[in-house]
Design an enzyme around this catalytic site. Structure first.
Site, PDB file in Angstrom:
ATOM      1  N   ASP A   1      -6.869  36.723  23.548  1.00 22.65           N
ATOM      2  CA  ASP A   1      -7.170  35.676  22.972  1.00 22.65           C
ATOM      3  C   ASP A   1      -6.606  35.945  21.602  1.00 22.65           C
ATOM      4  OD1 ASP A   1      -8.658  34.783  25.235  1.00 22.65           O
ATOM      5  OD2 ASP A   1     -10.097  33.748  23.799  1.00 22.65           O
TER       6      ASP A   1
ATOM      7  N   HIS B   1     -18.674  37.032  29.696  1.00 22.37           N
ATOM      8  CA  HIS B   1     -17.896  36.928  31.025  1.00 22.37           C
ATOM      9  C   HIS B   1     -18.808  38.352  31.966  1.00 22.37           C
ATOM     10  CE1 HIS B   1     -15.253  36.382  27.570  1.00 22.37           C
ATOM     11  NE2 HIS B   1     -14.590  35.434  28.512  1.00 22.37           N
TER      12      HIS B   1
ATOM     13  N   GLY C   1      -9.953  31.626  28.219  1.00 21.42           N
ATOM     14  CA  GLY C   1     -10.459  31.612  29.483  1.00 21.42           C
ATOM     15  C   GLY C   1     -11.426  30.454  29.956  1.00 21.42           C
ATOM     16  N   SER C   2     -11.190  29.971  31.420  1.00 20.71           N
ATOM     17  CA  SER C   2     -11.851  29.044  31.638  1.00 20.71           C
ATOM     18  C   SER C   2     -13.439  29.647  32.241  1.00 20.71           C
ATOM     19  CB  SER C   2     -11.283  28.156  32.704  1.00 20.71           C
ATOM     20  OG  SER C   2     -10.218  27.353  32.261  1.00 20.71           O
ATOM     21  N   GLY C   3     -14.172  28.719  32.674  1.00 19.95           N
ATOM     22  CA  GLY C   3     -15.444  29.044  32.857  1.00 19.95           C
ATOM     23  C   GLY C   3     -16.653  29.298  32.024  1.00 19.95           C
ATOM     24  N   HIS C   4     -16.373  28.572  31.054  1.00 15.23           N
ATOM     25  CA  HIS C   4     -17.405  28.501  29.775  1.00 15.23           C
ATOM     26  C   HIS C   4     -17.675  27.043  29.417  1.00 15.23           C
ATOM     27  CE1 HIS C   4     -16.858  32.581  29.558  1.00 15.23           C
ATOM     28  NE2 HIS C   4     -15.364  32.554  28.867  1.00 15.23           N
TER      29      HIS C   4
END
Lengths: 330, 330
Positions: free
Chosen positions: A109, A218, A53-56
């Protein structure tokens, strides 16, 4: 919600256009949402694919380039990429020597990378996988069976990237990845929540005088909440669970990553408290990273990663790397 | 106030201990609060000294090392270092070829560096100075007569660092610094205030639906406040004042720096909107930095810097550098 965005629904697509504009060594496949080495595929080289997921950021797209990843699949914020994305990445980087999938242990994932591996195999590409599960905070979590995969992934991508660049074959690269994974542990703490753009409000409520010890990247719950403590006390809350979990004595690569909203002066200050605790525990921090490497949007907080590193791992760590997130010469 | 600190009164001292523990290539003079190249002084090399209030990390301490600064003087948060600190740094890095002071245009910094230069001259060290005043937002400000000095300082320290490393003499290094300074412009925007640890509360009040256009790196007022806009609109608010201020057409080094509380995904997204505006203005962004380089504690926001760069400046930019904040090989 105060963010540099155009529309909560176009954050990923807009950010990928920014990467395309800013990073010269990569090619961005906007349709598949994959960031690729500009020179992929490299004939005869094991291809390295990660994603999540993006955001890292900078993980994983910021680690694509010579000496590190060949491709990173970008899911929507905090959402697994699809098997189709992973298959596209795998095909794009396969140079005939097979592909390693580097997977953080989140159920979506893991399942999607497994499916992508099967699809790639059906097309004649040999794929192996490594799953990183290094977060000592909790067993099982909101989106995970077992331990969550966090900061060790960054160290692994660098070390395995050097081995693949040097021409090691898929079996050797996979064995090396397992070795790094087995030798890494992480622990995090949040001072604030993050805000997912599509939600528009903080993921969790954390009172002004409290912190979340053992938080996930998250915003998953950690071990417990307690009153906001001094950096000296927080350092102990990060170091002790790691040293309790395995024998960390000996040479190591240590990373203190900010979670996105914490500035560098605080990270250095916190590292100043962590360093003597690690030394007292026998950890010989041979290489040290302090900065934003694995983040959680705009969360204020930090995560500590310790990877035990023998001469082989240190030598591969020191090899040249040329990515947006890590860059150094020979 | 949610920060990794022990005590608001010991933030700088504690952070310097962290730098000492984390960064192998530097020596930290804890008494004088100066971060030095471990191998200073270098005989026959022009010494480069910068410094200013803390809270803008990695600037300046993170830019000490081979290919960039010889020393950085760290003032208390948002407070000028003293002439004594600057004198100690100047003496510590003088290798017989003289010293250049790189000063951001804040009245306290300018006066204290002037006094330090006089004191050093009295001790037989030749000192020259360059004052950076690149912020197009406002003329005169809370702590500044004329324009404030911001992001161009980072680019200047890298370029001048390469020239000094290559053995250029003090006159040449000073002329080069003046050239970079004359060719750089910056513009910033804040989505939130920052919080100075000793104050314990936000420096200014900014409503949830407003932003400060043209903010200074200490939270000084900018041009105006207005309703929080999209990244696309904000990009125009950063680019237009720069292009209006000088003819920026031609090759350039472009930096989009976060202000400390803004994560990388937002910076890349914003850069995706900035890139086409710069291109439309004739700016050929030959080198691009996106990340935290000059910050304002935990402020959410960003600042854009454009430095026009001919072949000489680009060649010096590309020379090897080995610091905590910028690092690459030949």
């Amino acid at each position: 919600m105060k963010k540099f965005i155009n529309d909560p629904t176009t954050v990923l697509a807009d950010a990928l256009r920014g990467v395309q504009a800013a990073v010269p060594g990569v090619r961005v496949d906007l349709d598949n949402r994959v960031i690729l080495r500009a020179d992929a595929p490299r004939s005869g080289k094991v291809g390295l694919v990660s994603g999540g997921g993006s955001g890292h950021e900078p993980m994983h797209g910021g680690f694509v380039g010579p000496g590190m990843l060949d491709a990173a699949c970008a899911g929507e914020v905090f959402t697994s990429p699809t098997p189709d994305q992973m298959l596209a990445a795998t095909k794009a980087v396969d140079g005939g020597a097979g592909v390693l999938h580097i997977v953080k242990n989140y159920t979506g994932d893991v399942l999607n990378f497994e499916m992508a591996a099967e699809l790639a195999s059906a097309e004649g590409i040999r794929v192996e996988s490594v799953v990183v599960a290094d977060d000592v905070a909790v067993e099982d979590s909101t989106w995970t069976a077992g331990r969550r995969g966090v900061g060790t992934t960054v160290i692994l991508e660098k070390i395995v990237g050097a081995a693949a660049e040097a021409g090691q074959d898929l079996d050797a690269v996979k064995a090396l990845a397992e070795k790094v994974s087995a030798n890494g542990r992480s622990m995090g703490v949040a001072l604030t929540s993050c805000t997912v753009p599509a939600a528009g409000k903080p993921t969790f409520e954390l009172p002004d005088d409290q912190m979340e010890v053992g938080v996930g990247i998250h915003g998953e719950p950690g071990r417990h909440r307690e009153a906001l403590a001094s950096a000296r006390e927080i350092a102990r809350m990060l170091v002790d669970p790691i040293l309790h979990d395995f024998d960390a004595s000996g040479p190591a690569i240590v990373m203190l990553s900010g979670l996105g909203g914490t500035p560098l002066i605080e990270l250095y200050l916190l590292y100043g408290e962590i360093a003597p605790l690690l030394a007292a525990g026998g950890v010989d921090a041979k290489r040290i990273l302090v900065g934003d490497y694995i983040t959680s949007l705009d969360m204020a907080g930090a995560s500590l990663t310790v990877v035990k590193a023998d001469d082989e791992l240190l030598r591969l760590w020191d090899a040249p790397v040329e990515t947006a997130g890590l860059r150094w010469g020979a």
